[in-house]
Write a protein that holds these residues in place. Structure first.
Motif, PDB file in Angstrom:
ATOM      1  N   GLN A  82      -9.803 -12.864 -25.812  1.00 47.06           N
ATOM      2  CA  GLN A  82     -10.600 -11.665 -25.611  1.00 47.06           C
ATOM      3  C   GLN A  82     -10.468 -11.194 -24.168  1.00 47.06           C
ATOM      4  O   GLN A  82     -10.680 -11.965 -23.236  1.00 47.06           O
ATOM      5  N   SER A 200      -9.480  -1.633 -34.198  1.00 45.23           N
ATOM      6  CA  SER A 200     -10.255  -2.735 -33.637  1.00 45.23           C
ATOM      7  C   SER A 200     -10.288  -2.672 -32.113  1.00 45.23           C
ATOM      8  O   SER A 200     -11.328  -2.843 -31.483  1.00 45.23           O
ATOM      9  N   GLU A 201      -9.108  -2.364 -31.516  1.00 49.26           N
ATOM     10  CA  GLU A 201      -9.030  -2.302 -30.054  1.00 49.26           C
ATOM     11  C   GLU A 201      -9.881  -1.153 -29.522  1.00 49.26           C
ATOM     12  O   GLU A 201     -10.600  -1.306 -28.523  1.00 49.26           O
ATOM     13  N   GLU A 204     -13.493  -2.034 -29.614  1.00 52.50           N
ATOM     14  CA  GLU A 204     -13.860  -2.931 -28.515  1.00 52.50           C
ATOM     15  C   GLU A 204     -14.028  -2.157 -27.212  1.00 52.50           C
ATOM     16  O   GLU A 204     -14.968  -2.385 -26.442  1.00 52.50           O
ATOM     17  N   GLU A 207     -17.303  -0.353 -27.270  1.00 52.90           N
ATOM     18  CA  GLU A 207     -18.440  -1.253 -27.023  1.00 52.90           C
ATOM     19  C   GLU A 207     -18.557  -1.606 -25.543  1.00 52.90           C
ATOM     20  O   GLU A 207     -19.641  -1.605 -24.964  1.00 52.90           O
ATOM     21  N   ILE A 208     -17.374  -1.902 -24.907  1.00 57.69           N
ATOM     22  CA  ILE A 208     -17.387  -2.236 -23.474  1.00 57.69           C
ATOM     23  C   ILE A 208     -17.909  -1.058 -22.660  1.00 57.69           C
ATOM     24  O   ILE A 208     -18.725  -1.210 -21.742  1.00 57.69           O
TER      25      ILE A 208
END
Length: 362
Positions: A82, A200-201, A204, A207-208
């Motif tokens: 991750q 998916s990337e 992420e 979210e970050i």
């Protein structure tokens, strides 16, 4: 049948260099192996070029030399964590490892099929030999009648052979159609997996960015609170250790005729500092996208914008992945349907065996 990761050469007593040109090549030189017929140990090899190896002593005349690839199956060539940096080369090599292993498994399947065909032929010949011996013993006094019968059966056999040939041609045609559909399905499957990875990337990243926006909002709120304390925290209450608000110094100056100029100046200084904190609080909240508040850090507005873009990208990639997955399923079913009802054993010398399980899309 073709081999993807195996070359079979025949020794001549003098040649000790052999070509290495597997389908899709190899990941590392130590994945290339050489086994000479009759030898228990693998040969130690030296790469002269990426496509040519020296195996030392030349194999004897007529001995088989097997040059094959053995890609590691017990570990991954790349392991991702991750937050780690991902390169195109690493992704390509990870995907290539799976394809190379599939090719090697196909080679093993081809070997098994060829062995079974040889065993079936031998068994059939043995059974026929027993039957003909029995017939020869039983009907040896009636050879002429059997000759006439043989002629009749030969003519019928010729007709059956013609039918068999036609079925073989049809089977090959349907086999080719099935392979085309299989290849198209695999292409759509790969696109679906790729788009799912992008989704998916992007999720992420969204979210970050959302978390960063929360932190920036917290920083903005803290600076706003500090600005208010430097301006108007009650008299005799410290803002920081040994330091007081503008209100404190103003109150002291008003209460004392002996108030020094330094007290007044100090009060003004904290007014300035309060204004600076107020301005910084504003920057943490709404400084424009891609403009740093402090080196390496950005505002809530910046992170919110990035989060919105990443979320949008994730939605698009997820939709693309779903579309490609549907296409893959359609072409996979077409490939299986086109081959249904045909006995590929009729053309076992030419028909390739291929997998029909495409796994689960992520």
């Amino acid at each position: 049948m073709p081999y993807y990761a195996t070359h079979i050469y025949t020794g001549d007593g003098s040649t000790n260099t052999f070509a290495v040109n597997f389908t899709l090549g190899y990941l590392h030189e130590d994945h290339v192996k050489v086994q000479v017929e009759g030898e228990a140990e693998l040969r130690e090899i030296t790469f002269i070029t990426p496509g040519l190896v020296d195996i030392g002593t030349a194999p004897g005349t007529g001995l088989k030399v097997f040059v094959y690839r053995d890609t590691p199956k017990e570990y991954l060539v790349h392991s991702y964590m991750q937050g780690a940096s991902i390169t195109a080369q690493n992704i390509d090599e990870s995907n290539l490892q799976s394809v190379l292993i599939n090719h090697e498994n196909l080679d093993a399947t081809v070997n098994l099929i060829e062995m079974n065909e040889i065993l079936d032929i031998a068994e059939g010949h043995s059974e026929q030999a027993g039957e003909y011996a029995f017939l020869a013993g039983t009907y040896r006094d009636d050879a002429q009648d059997r000759a006439n019968d043989a002629l009749v059966h030969a003519e019928a056999s010729h007709s059956y052979a013609a039918d068999s040939y036609n079925y073989s041609v049809n089977a090959l045609s349907y086999r080719d159609d099935a392979l085309d559909f299989r290849n198209t399905a695999e292409s759509y499957k790969d696109q679906a997996v790729f788009q799912a990875g992008l989704a998916s990337e992007s999720a992420e990243f969204a979210e970050i960015s959302s978390v960063n926006a929360d932190f920036s909002s917290m920083d903005s709120y803290e600076y706003m609170q500090k600005s208010a304390e430097w301006a108007q925290k009650a008299e005799d209450l410290e803002v920081d250790a040994g330091q007081f608000s503008s209100l404190h110094y103003a109150a002291k100056a008003a209460a004392s005729e002996d108030a020094t100029a330094a007290d007044v100046i100090q009060s003004g200084a904290y007014v300035v500092q309060s204004n600076e904190y107020a301005e910084l609080s504003k920057d943490w909240a709404e400084k424009v996208e891609d403009s740093e508040v402090v080196p390496g850090s950005f505002s809530s507005l910046h992170h919110a914008s990035k989060s919105q873009v990443s979320a949008s990208d994730a939605a698009v990639s997820a939709a693309n992945a779903e579309g490609f997955a549907i296409d893959a399923s359609v072409y996979s079913n077409l490939g299986l349907g086109g081959a249904a009802g045909f006995d590929f054993g009729l053309v076992s010398d030419t028909v390739e065996v291929f997998p029909t399980d495409y796994g689960t899309l992520i």
